[in-house]
Design a protein around this motif. Structure first.
Motif, PDB file in Angstrom:
ATOM      1  N   TYR A  45      -9.155   1.481  -3.737  1.00  0.00           N
ATOM      2  CA  TYR A  45     -10.313   0.586  -3.724  1.00  0.00           C
ATOM      3  C   TYR A  45     -10.107  -0.476  -2.658  1.00  0.00           C
ATOM      4  N   PHE A  46     -11.032  -0.508  -1.716  1.00  0.00           N
ATOM      5  CA  PHE A  46     -10.974  -1.466  -0.614  1.00  0.00           C
ATOM      6  C   PHE A  46     -11.493  -2.825  -1.100  1.00  0.00           C
ATOM      7  N   HIS A  47     -10.728  -3.874  -0.816  1.00  0.00           N
ATOM      8  CA  HIS A  47     -11.121  -5.226  -1.235  1.00  0.00           C
ATOM      9  C   HIS A  47     -11.511  -6.111  -0.056  1.00  0.00           C
ATOM     10  N   GLY A  48     -11.135  -5.736   1.144  1.00  0.00           N
ATOM     11  CA  GLY A  48     -11.504  -6.520   2.314  1.00  0.00           C
ATOM     12  C   GLY A  48     -10.384  -6.593   3.327  1.00  0.00           C
ATOM     13  N   LYS A  49     -10.627  -7.380   4.363  1.00  0.00           N
ATOM     14  CA  LYS A  49      -9.638  -7.611   5.422  1.00  0.00           C
ATOM     15  C   LYS A  49      -9.162  -9.054   5.331  1.00  0.00           C
ATOM     16  N   ASP A  50      -7.859  -9.227   5.516  1.00  0.00           N
ATOM     17  CA  ASP A  50      -7.298 -10.570   5.459  1.00  0.00           C
ATOM     18  C   ASP A  50      -7.506 -11.307   6.780  1.00  0.00           C
ATOM     19  N   GLU A  51      -6.970 -12.523   6.867  1.00  0.00           N
ATOM     20  CA  GLU A  51      -7.170 -13.377   8.035  1.00  0.00           C
ATOM     21  C   GLU A  51      -6.593 -12.773   9.312  1.00  0.00           C
ATOM     22  N   ASP A  52      -5.692 -11.808   9.182  1.00  0.00           N
ATOM     23  CA  ASP A  52      -5.116 -11.138  10.352  1.00  0.00           C
ATOM     24  C   ASP A  52      -5.764  -9.783  10.636  1.00  0.00           C
ATOM     25  N   GLY A  53      -6.815  -9.459   9.893  1.00  0.00           N
ATOM     26  CA  GLY A  53      -7.514  -8.186  10.086  1.00  0.00           C
ATOM     27  C   GLY A  53      -6.884  -7.013   9.362  1.00  0.00           C
ATOM     28  N   ASN A  54      -5.899  -7.284   8.491  1.00  0.00           N
ATOM     29  CA  ASN A  54      -5.249  -6.220   7.723  1.00  0.00           C
ATOM     30  C   ASN A  54      -6.119  -5.816   6.534  1.00  0.00           C
ATOM     31  N   LYS A  55      -6.169  -4.535   6.272  1.00  0.00           N
ATOM     32  CA  LYS A  55      -6.961  -4.023   5.155  1.00  0.00           C
ATOM     33  C   LYS A  55      -6.167  -4.127   3.856  1.00  0.00           C
ATOM     34  N   VAL A  56      -6.867  -4.492   2.778  1.00  0.00           N
ATOM     35  CA  VAL A  56      -6.240  -4.652   1.470  1.00  0.00           C
ATOM     36  C   VAL A  56      -6.920  -3.713   0.472  1.00  0.00           C
ATOM     37  N   TYR A  57      -6.101  -2.872  -0.147  1.00  0.00           N
ATOM     38  CA  TYR A  57      -6.569  -1.902  -1.138  1.00  0.00           C
ATOM     39  C   TYR A  57      -5.804  -2.092  -2.448  1.00  0.00           C
ATOM     40  N   THR A  58      -6.377  -1.549  -3.515  1.00  0.00           N
ATOM     41  CA  THR A  58      -5.669  -1.478  -4.793  1.00  0.00           C
ATOM     42  C   THR A  58      -5.782  -0.056  -5.320  1.00  0.00           C
ATOM     43  N   MET A  59      -4.862   0.262  -6.254  1.00  0.00           N
ATOM     44  CA  MET A  59      -4.861   1.592  -6.857  1.00  0.00           C
ATOM     45  C   MET A  59      -4.152   1.532  -8.205  1.00  0.00           C
ATOM     46  N   GLY A  60      -4.699   2.246  -9.172  1.00  0.00           N
ATOM     47  CA  GLY A  60      -4.019   2.442 -10.445  1.00  0.00           C
ATOM     48  C   GLY A  60      -3.294   3.772 -10.412  1.00  0.00           C
ATOM     49  N   ARG A  61      -2.100   3.815 -10.963  1.00  0.00           N
ATOM     50  CA  ARG A  61      -1.315   5.054 -10.924  1.00  0.00           C
ATOM     51  C   ARG A  61      -1.129   5.678 -12.299  1.00  0.00           C
ATOM     52  N   GLY A  62      -1.539   4.973 -13.358  1.00  0.00           N
ATOM     53  CA  GLY A  62      -1.350   5.501 -14.701  1.00  0.00           C
ATOM     54  C   GLY A  62       0.122   5.643 -15.029  1.00  0.00           C
ATOM     55  N   ARG A  63       0.429   6.612 -15.871  1.00  0.00           N
ATOM     56  CA  ARG A  63       1.817   6.834 -16.287  1.00  0.00           C
ATOM     57  C   ARG A  63       2.628   7.635 -15.272  1.00  0.00           C
ATOM     58  N   SER A  64       1.966   8.084 -14.227  1.00  0.00           N
ATOM     59  CA  SER A  64       2.618   8.953 -13.256  1.00  0.00           C
ATOM     60  C   SER A  64       3.798   8.264 -12.575  1.00  0.00           C
ATOM     61  N   LYS A  65       4.918   8.963 -12.558  1.00  0.00           N
ATOM     62  CA  LYS A  65       6.099   8.494 -11.839  1.00  0.00           C
ATOM     63  C   LYS A  65       6.143   9.101 -10.428  1.00  0.00           C
ATOM     64  N   ILE A  66       5.212  10.028 -10.160  1.00  0.00           N
ATOM     65  CA  ILE A  66       5.250  10.728  -8.878  1.00  0.00           C
ATOM     66  C   ILE A  66       4.095  10.382  -7.940  1.00  0.00           C
TER      67      ILE A  66
END
Length: 168
Positions: A54-75
């Protein structure tokens, strides 16, 4: 550069980390209930959303910020790491990528609130617990974001995976 904050559900500490990273939440004070609940994707994702970026935006340096859920997966995260590493080796990808685990910042109240709200759909108990947890964890989340940015800035590696287990 791409930052990917990840944890179990991808909807609580990751959303808050992305908001602090992007300066959408003010670091100088504890967030209000309204600020927490209005954070992009906070307490919005469900089981089928795990593994999605999930894209949340670009920071002050133009870097992209994402998030992700991984659940119980260890892999899942190591698999993503290996895929990115392969793309770098094949010269298909030239962007620096940082995978940062926000799980070490999750307080017990947020774990309980997430289970009650996301799994059992008991929002009238779960959401207040999530707000309490977000307020308890806000300084740890800010510190984790600063740590993540510092490691990214100081590392020559193109691909970094931070488990942050020894973070606190």
């Amino acid at each position: 550069m791409i930052y990917i904050y990840n944890d179990f559900g991808g909807t609580h500490t990751t959303a808050l980390a992305a908001a602090y990273h992007l300066k959408k939440l003010n670091e100088t004070h504890e967030p209000s209930k309204n600020e927490i609940l209005n954070t992009h994707n906070f307490n919005k994702l469900v089981y089928k959303d795990r593994g999605k970026f999930y894209f949340h935006g670009k920071d002050e340096d133009g870097n992209k910020v994402y998030t992700m859920g991984r659940g119980r997966s260890k892999i899942l995260v190591p698999g993503i790491f290996n895929l990115i590493d392969m793309l770098i080796e094949e010269a298909t990808l030239d962007e620096k990528i940082i995978l940062s685990n926000t799980s070490p910042t999750v307080p017990f109240s947020m774990t309980c609130g997430g289970m009650l709200s996301r799994w059992l759909k008991i929002d009238f108990i779960g959401v207040p617990l999530l707000v309490v947890g977000a307020k308890q964890a806000y300084q740890d989340i800010i510190n984790l974001v600063h740590h993540t940015k510092q490691v990214a800035k100081n590392s020559n590696s193109q691909l970094i995976m931070l488990d942050n287990k020894d973070f606190k």
